[in-house]
Design a protein around this motif. Sequence first.
Motif, PDB file in Angstrom:
ATOM      1  N   LYS A  56       0.810  -1.283   0.068  1.00 48.37           N
ATOM      2  CA  LYS A  56      -0.077   0.013   0.015  1.00 48.37           C
ATOM      3  C   LYS A  56       0.743   1.127  -0.156  1.00 48.37           C
ATOM      4  O   LYS A  56       0.832   2.115  -0.859  1.00 48.37           O
ATOM      5  CB  LYS A  56      -0.796   0.097   1.315  1.00 48.37           C
ATOM      6  N   SER A  57       1.811   1.261   0.912  1.00 48.86           N
ATOM      7  CA  SER A  57       2.720   2.528   1.123  1.00 48.86           C
ATOM      8  C   SER A  57       3.214   2.700  -0.388  1.00 48.86           C
ATOM      9  O   SER A  57       3.727   3.522  -0.640  1.00 48.86           O
ATOM     10  CB  SER A  57       3.514   2.570   2.256  1.00 48.86           C
ATOM     11  N   THR A  58       3.854   1.657  -0.906  1.00 49.59           N
ATOM     12  CA  THR A  58       4.691   1.691  -1.749  1.00 49.59           C
ATOM     13  C   THR A  58       3.748   2.272  -3.220  1.00 49.59           C
ATOM     14  O   THR A  58       4.276   3.262  -3.739  1.00 49.59           O
ATOM     15  CB  THR A  58       5.275   0.153  -2.334  1.00 49.59           C
ATOM     16  N   HIS A  98       2.870  10.796   4.754  1.00 49.38           N
ATOM     17  CA  HIS A  98       3.705   9.465   4.857  1.00 49.38           C
ATOM     18  C   HIS A  98       3.153   8.658   6.445  1.00 49.38           C
ATOM     19  O   HIS A  98       2.448   9.203   7.065  1.00 49.38           O
ATOM     20  CB  HIS A  98       5.132   9.876   4.865  1.00 49.38           C
ATOM     21  N   GLN A  99       3.497   7.346   5.938  1.00 49.29           N
ATOM     22  CA  GLN A  99       3.405   6.414   7.267  1.00 49.29           C
ATOM     23  C   GLN A  99       3.915   6.955   8.467  1.00 49.29           C
ATOM     24  O   GLN A  99       3.348   6.907   9.369  1.00 49.29           O
ATOM     25  CB  GLN A  99       3.346   4.912   6.811  1.00 49.29           C
ATOM     26  N   GLU A 100       5.121   7.165   8.248  1.00 50.94           N
ATOM     27  CA  GLU A 100       5.730   7.566   9.382  1.00 50.94           C
ATOM     28  C   GLU A 100       5.831   9.243   9.416  1.00 50.94           C
ATOM     29  O   GLU A 100       5.944   9.682   8.480  1.00 50.94           O
ATOM     30  CB  GLU A 100       7.413   7.063   9.151  1.00 50.94           C
ATOM     31  N   LEU A 177      -3.282   9.619   2.394  1.00 47.56           N
ATOM     32  CA  LEU A 177      -3.222   9.676   3.891  1.00 47.56           C
ATOM     33  C   LEU A 177      -2.689   8.088   4.006  1.00 47.56           C
ATOM     34  O   LEU A 177      -3.600   7.027   3.952  1.00 47.56           O
ATOM     35  CB  LEU A 177      -4.292   9.983   4.457  1.00 47.56           C
ATOM     36  N   ASP A 178      -1.459   8.089   4.521  1.00 44.97           N
ATOM     37  CA  ASP A 178      -1.002   6.471   4.834  1.00 44.97           C
ATOM     38  C   ASP A 178      -1.032   6.350   6.275  1.00 44.97           C
ATOM     39  O   ASP A 178      -0.361   6.722   7.090  1.00 44.97           O
ATOM     40  CB  ASP A 178       0.216   6.666   4.257  1.00 44.97           C
ATOM     41  N   GLU A 179      -1.963   5.758   6.753  1.00 42.01           N
ATOM     42  CA  GLU A 179      -2.316   5.229   8.083  1.00 42.01           C
ATOM     43  C   GLU A 179      -2.163   6.632   8.901  1.00 42.01           C
ATOM     44  O   GLU A 179      -1.298   6.518   9.804  1.00 42.01           O
ATOM     45  CB  GLU A 179      -1.399   4.158   8.623  1.00 42.01           C
ATOM     46  N   PRO A 180      -3.058   7.443   8.877  1.00 43.87           N
ATOM     47  CA  PRO A 180      -2.804   8.625   9.668  1.00 43.87           C
ATOM     48  C   PRO A 180      -3.399   8.402  10.821  1.00 43.87           C
ATOM     49  O   PRO A 180      -3.061   8.988  12.096  1.00 43.87           O
ATOM     50  CB  PRO A 180      -3.672   9.631   8.925  1.00 43.87           C
ATOM     51  N   SER A 410       7.681  -2.605   5.683  1.00 44.27           N
ATOM     52  CA  SER A 410       6.666  -2.090   5.542  1.00 44.27           C
ATOM     53  C   SER A 410       6.309  -1.729   7.051  1.00 44.27           C
ATOM     54  O   SER A 410       7.060  -2.304   7.921  1.00 44.27           O
ATOM     55  CB  SER A 410       5.602  -2.960   5.171  1.00 44.27           C
ATOM     56  N   GLY A 411       5.377  -0.564   7.298  1.00 43.41           N
ATOM     57  CA  GLY A 411       5.530  -0.202   8.573  1.00 43.41           C
ATOM     58  C   GLY A 411       4.802  -1.282   9.568  1.00 43.41           C
ATOM     59  O   GLY A 411       5.554  -1.371  10.829  1.00 43.41           O
ATOM     60  N   GLY A 412       3.819  -2.009   9.349  1.00 43.83           N
ATOM     61  CA  GLY A 412       3.422  -3.169   9.965  1.00 43.83           C
ATOM     62  C   GLY A 412       4.615  -4.184  10.477  1.00 43.83           C
ATOM     63  O   GLY A 412       4.584  -4.438  11.497  1.00 43.83           O
TER      64      GLY A 412
HETATM   65 MG   LIG Z   1       2.387   0.909   4.885  1.00 44.26          MG
END
Ligand SMILES: [Mg+2]
Lengths: 528, 321, 321, 292
Positions: A56-58, A98-100, A177-180, A410-412
């Motif tokens: 997803k983020s990519t 971004h996610q981060e 919005l990546d996991e805001p 990935s974030g997770g």
């Molecule tokens: Mg991600």
Amino acid sequence: MSSSNDSIANSLDVLPALRASGINKSFGPIAVLHDIDFEVYPGEIHALLGENGAGKSTLVKILAGFEQPTSGSLAFNGAPTVWDSMRDAEENGIVLIHQELNLAGLLSVEENIFLGREIKKGLFVDHTTMRKKSRTLLDQLECRASVTARVDDLSVADQQMIEIAKATSRNANVLFLDEPTAVLTPHETKSLFKLLRRLKSEGVAIVFISHKLDEIEQIADRITVLRDGKHIDTVPAHSVTKDDMARLMVGRDLTEYFPHIPVPDKNADIVLSVQGVATDTGIVDAGFDLRRAEVLGFAGLQGAGRTALMEALIGLDPITTGTIQQNGTTVKFKTPGDAKTARIAYLTKDRKGKGLLLGNDLVHNFSLFALEKFTRFFINRKAEKAAFDAAAKQFDLRAASPKMLAGSLSGGNQQKLLLAKVLEINPDIIILDEPTRGIDVGAKSQIYGFIADLVSQGRSVIVLSSELSEIIGLSSRVAVMHEGRITGVLEGDQITEEEIMRFATGLGASTDAGKNNTTTATTVEEIS
Amino acid sequence: MIINWKAAGPLIALGALLVLGTLINGNFLSTGNMTNILTRSSFIGIIAIGATFVISSGSIDLSVGSMAAFIAGVMIMFMNTLKDLTDLMWLVVLAGVLAGAVLGMFAGWLNGILTTRGKIEAFIVTLGTMGIYRSLVTYLADGGTLSLNSQVRSMYRPVYYGDILGIPFPVIIFAAMAVLGYVVLNHTAYGRHVQSVGANEHVARYSAISTDRVKIIAFMIQGACVAMATIIYVPRLGSASSSTGVLWELEAIAAVIIGGTLLKGGYGRIGGTVAGALILTLIGNILNLTDAISNYLNGAVQGVIIIAAVFLQRGIGKKQK
Amino acid sequence: MIINWKAAGPLIALGALLVLGTLINGNFLSTGNMTNILTRSSFIGIIAIGATFVISSGSIDLSVGSMAAFIAGVMIMFMNTLKDLTDLMWLVVLAGVLAGAVLGMFAGWLNGILTTRGKIEAFIVTLGTMGIYRSLVTYLADGGTLSLNSQVRSMYRPVYYGDILGIPFPVIIFAAMAVLGYVVLNHTAYGRHVQSVGANEHVARYSAISTDRVKIIAFMIQGACVAMATIIYVPRLGSASSSTGVLWELEAIAAVIIGGTLLKGGYGRIGGTVAGALILTLIGNILNLTDAISNYLNGAVQGVIIIAAVFLQRGIGKKQK
Amino acid sequence: ADITIGVSIPSATHGWAGGMNWHAAEAKRRLEAANPGLKIIISASGSATEQANALEDMVSVQNIDALVILPFESDPLTDPVRRVKESGAFITVVDRGLSDPTIRNIYVAGDNPGFGRSAGQYIAKTLSDGGKVVAMRGIPTVIDDQRMDGFLAGIKGSKIELLDSKHANWNRDKAFEVMQDFLTRFPKIDAVWAADDDMALGALEAIREAGRETEMFLVGGGGAKDVVAGVRDGNSSIAVTVLYPPAMIATAIDLTAARFISNGPVEGIFNLASPLITKENAAAFYFAKSPY
Ligand SMILES: [Mg+2]
Ligand SMILES: Nc1ncnc2c1ncn2[C@@H]1O[C@H](COP(=O)(O)OP(=O)(O)OP(=O)(O)O)[C@@H](O)[C@H]1O
Ligand SMILES: Nc1ncnc2c1ncn2[C@@H]1O[C@H](COP(=O)(O)OP(=O)(O)OP(=O)(O)O)[C@@H](O)[C@H]1O
Ligand SMILES: [Mg+2]
């Protein structure tokens, strides 16, 4: 699976704001996206769903010009485009959160919000206007952070709000919005959703990523699901249930969500007893008992001081007054090392800033906390690697190679790595601050499973979470904090959202259902 | 074709210099010259091994040159004094060496304490101590030169001029320190901790690493390395003055960076540091072996080669990736 | 009671030194001495203003001292040559000044390009160019001193020795540069970008800021500041040699850090830098006023005061928080 | 104090300068003890700029009556000294002349060209049948140039072949390394000239290490006490050195003080020659207590 891909397009009779066709993306030899088609329309909130590492983020980074696809094409308002750079994309109103977090910590809130887009008066920047506008933006989000505060001095949640304010100040046409909401409380999420609905009505195309399926249910118009870098389906949101979403993501049915964790009996040993703790970081007279083999939840509004309390307990910040007893003896943790020796582990909620060395490989990160375990005189790399492999399997860590950098996960998967890292010392007491932040539904129940396992081994767990359902689902007792104090400890039937929120807002127990009733109702309403 | 430029950079530069040296002077590859180069590299090399730790931990130590001069001065004065008290010259030398080692570690500890407890940038702390040690040695020497008593010196001489199986003693120590440094940096928990603190101090703290301790120890390792370099330096000329060790700090840091260690911390390479020290010595040696280049331009040639050597690994390496 | 130690630190140090100076010598506070101190501070002060930008952006420039020597050398040679071509001395001086300014910006640009495009640490790049400029000026001067033709010099002299309403010309320029630097750093988009690049380059890039451009411009500002300092330096001593500007880089950096700017970048304070430059000059001045301290120990006193001044704001400041 | 004399000298960054600092301090102690009304302020500076600063401070704060200066460099300090002169002070210049000779009242002149020449002539005479020589220079400065030019003049016309000259920065360590490389490079060297005794000592160590001390001899310069002692005892490869007395600063301070104390109209040029120090006369140039 058939999809109703074009229904919205037809009904709206407009061009997609952004359309991607046949996107492939590889990092070196590792392919992470396969032939993805995706589009988002003006005035649409399009949710992107998928397991950790699904891509997803990519994908959104490619759409927003932060990454170049290996192959495939983009069209912006119908016209084929290539984003040469993010600046190029940004100039066309493409904005990605971004996610981060990506904020300059030493700069002020206002400076961050307008970074790269300063409002000028002649040659000079116009502080007054920017401050005023920042205030307005934050007020829309119901964020009370001061616009002149240094970002480093704010809580993670406030920082996330700054990111959102920064994005909205950009006058986006397409907003990713990546996991805001991963670090937001329900209350803040609600403010965000209000804002998103307004933007949507103004014709902004919005792509929203979250692992919280009820949020998706609330806000999304359409849902696209990715799995292992492949496009699985795109469906109208109203046509699917949460269970459907989970099934699409994971590829199988998800059963029991929260495992059964037995409630320890009242006479169970007290492994940790905290009394009258106060700190310079805002904790006042905090006290609680942690029993053997229990999950003690910590609830509270953002800034209530849960993190501050735990960080003080494990020796990261000094405790000014108060005592801590572990298994009946008084202890003093001057440093996190002391706490570690006492077999207490703490999982930070700031995985990028405080949890992982993003520029180092996975094994190095994994073993950092428990390094003594692999060291006699020298580090036993074989044992280290073996332990990593075992942990990677246990935590379902999806990584191309143990040699890859933690920052490329990935974030997770970063979150899973972090969990594996702190649990590797085999702690007796485990303090988990937002343990499932950014974790997908499938993995979430795995993590709940670990927590249950830990408890069944006689260990005690403290869970800090802004997801009330998580707190309620896991805990045998819930401590609630408000403005640096523990305002109540709830047990058994008392553990309900309403009751927690009463204490979290400082109203006290609901035995007296008299005058405060209306206020309580509003608060809960606002928050859930 | 993938070449690991990070690792290859300094080696390529080293190779190029060896070829250049051979072309310039037939005697370049002679055992004598090679021995000279290796022996000479040992000072900066040993200091640079310590600097690899400090830099990996995200700090910097500008005081090493003055510290070396100061330690040398104190060692000499101490041995000259002891010499009047005993006839056992080996004891005098041993005591002097120990005094040097202790002083070095103390000086490193001081830098570390000021940096961590005082919360002052290492650059400033060590800029300050650099001035302090330089001044102190000038003061001790009364502006002149402190010379080691000749009797003590003849006992001490082999530490610089001696060899084992033809390998000069300083080179053996250099090699031993390099191996030791390599093992500590790459195969011990402390080495990991140093690099973690340099990479992200917060993460290190949250991983229950005592970051202050790690940094202080890095400075102490640096101090011990400076002391070791001084211990083999003193018997060479048997003297110390205010001009001893001037600019060694820049050479040591340059050796470390040329070797591929990141100045911002988080990643250290002892092997590269050794190569870096050799490169710096080679440049000087080659310039001495030719009169093709005006003496006045030596510094320029050095500057160009240093930049080029680092470019080899950073600039090209990055682009490849 | 809350005092802003960050801002007050350098001022307290400055105040303490003023008191000390007054105690040591009654003439210390005389207009003459104060004028001298201010005038003298201008060199390092102006260079340090540029260094504030470079350091805020997360880089460092070690080449400024050599760069000053090189610019001075080229300016002198250029003016001496022009002087034979025209009788208009003011034109000669003007051309020399312009040449200095252009050269300074070019030298800054070069440091910037090597750092950003070459992906080489600024420390190494500027260590290299430091050697290069130092060599070049030695070469140009043929190992000796380049001296400005006396006719040109008498035209040029007022730039150092002149004053406006009693305020020496260099002080006026210093003040003007400080105000300019302050405005640029704090009230322009560029100033914010510099600090954001230093605070977190990633974030800056994600905010669509061209980080390379920002850094190159910071180095060019540094170059321009060095040129400006050189322009007022040349008429003072009328010459340049291989020893001109030695160690100015350390003084400039020390002034910046004493002033409260963070060495790791992200936060710059021009006002503090000015105070830092004054502090450094004051230390030298006070040491000249007394012989209570052995000359040999000057460096030690300097070192202690520098560390103490920074401790005042970092160590104490942090604890309060 | 009735009379204040300012003494401005380069700081002790190498042996000779250290000796000079020591002699200045000695002179101060001696003269102040003997003359209660006299105050001598010594200021050591690390660069021409710092020295100019020190001069300003001597005028504006210390109100000096006389200045004794050993200029860091001639050209850059000419103007600052002129300003001291304009304040009414009496000016004594030591060693390096200023660009404008009218400024000074007294000039205690060292003889740098003569320093090089004496060494050159000695080598030319000793190796009258010709020989190969290497030279070790200091830090590139005017003094260094003058010494080198003097040396070249000294060997001019002889059969001496100068193999090469390198800068060793007045520094023992650097000289050691440069000499090692000279030894690598040149299979035969008959003599080494070092433009300073510190460098001669460093070079000597390298020659000893290579075991080639019988092959060549060294000529130093300055008169460092270790070297002078070696010359005196005749047991060193350093055959001779050339005097360049760091004590010249003391001479200059004495002369300047005399002008105020004895009221004598002392002015003029005092040339200090740079004679060879040989085995015969070495004893006279040995100062046991001096650090140089
Ligand atoms: Mg991600
Ligand atoms: N720079 C990189 N180098 C190598 N692999 C990468 C890089 N960036 C991402 N990946 C890999 O690409 C895959 C997809 O990652 P991505 O971040 O897009 O997942 P995601 O769907 O956002 O997951 P999450 O829900 O955990 O955030 C992962 O396996 C990840 O490890
Ligand atoms: N008044 C304060 N002064 C200094 N630091 C504080 C203060 N309040 C909180 N902090 C620190 O800020 C960090 C994060 O704050 P945040 O508000 O997110 O945590 P929290 O107060 O525990 O909130 P939550 O209850 O949502 O976890 C913590 O590390 C805490 O130590
Ligand atoms: Mg929290």
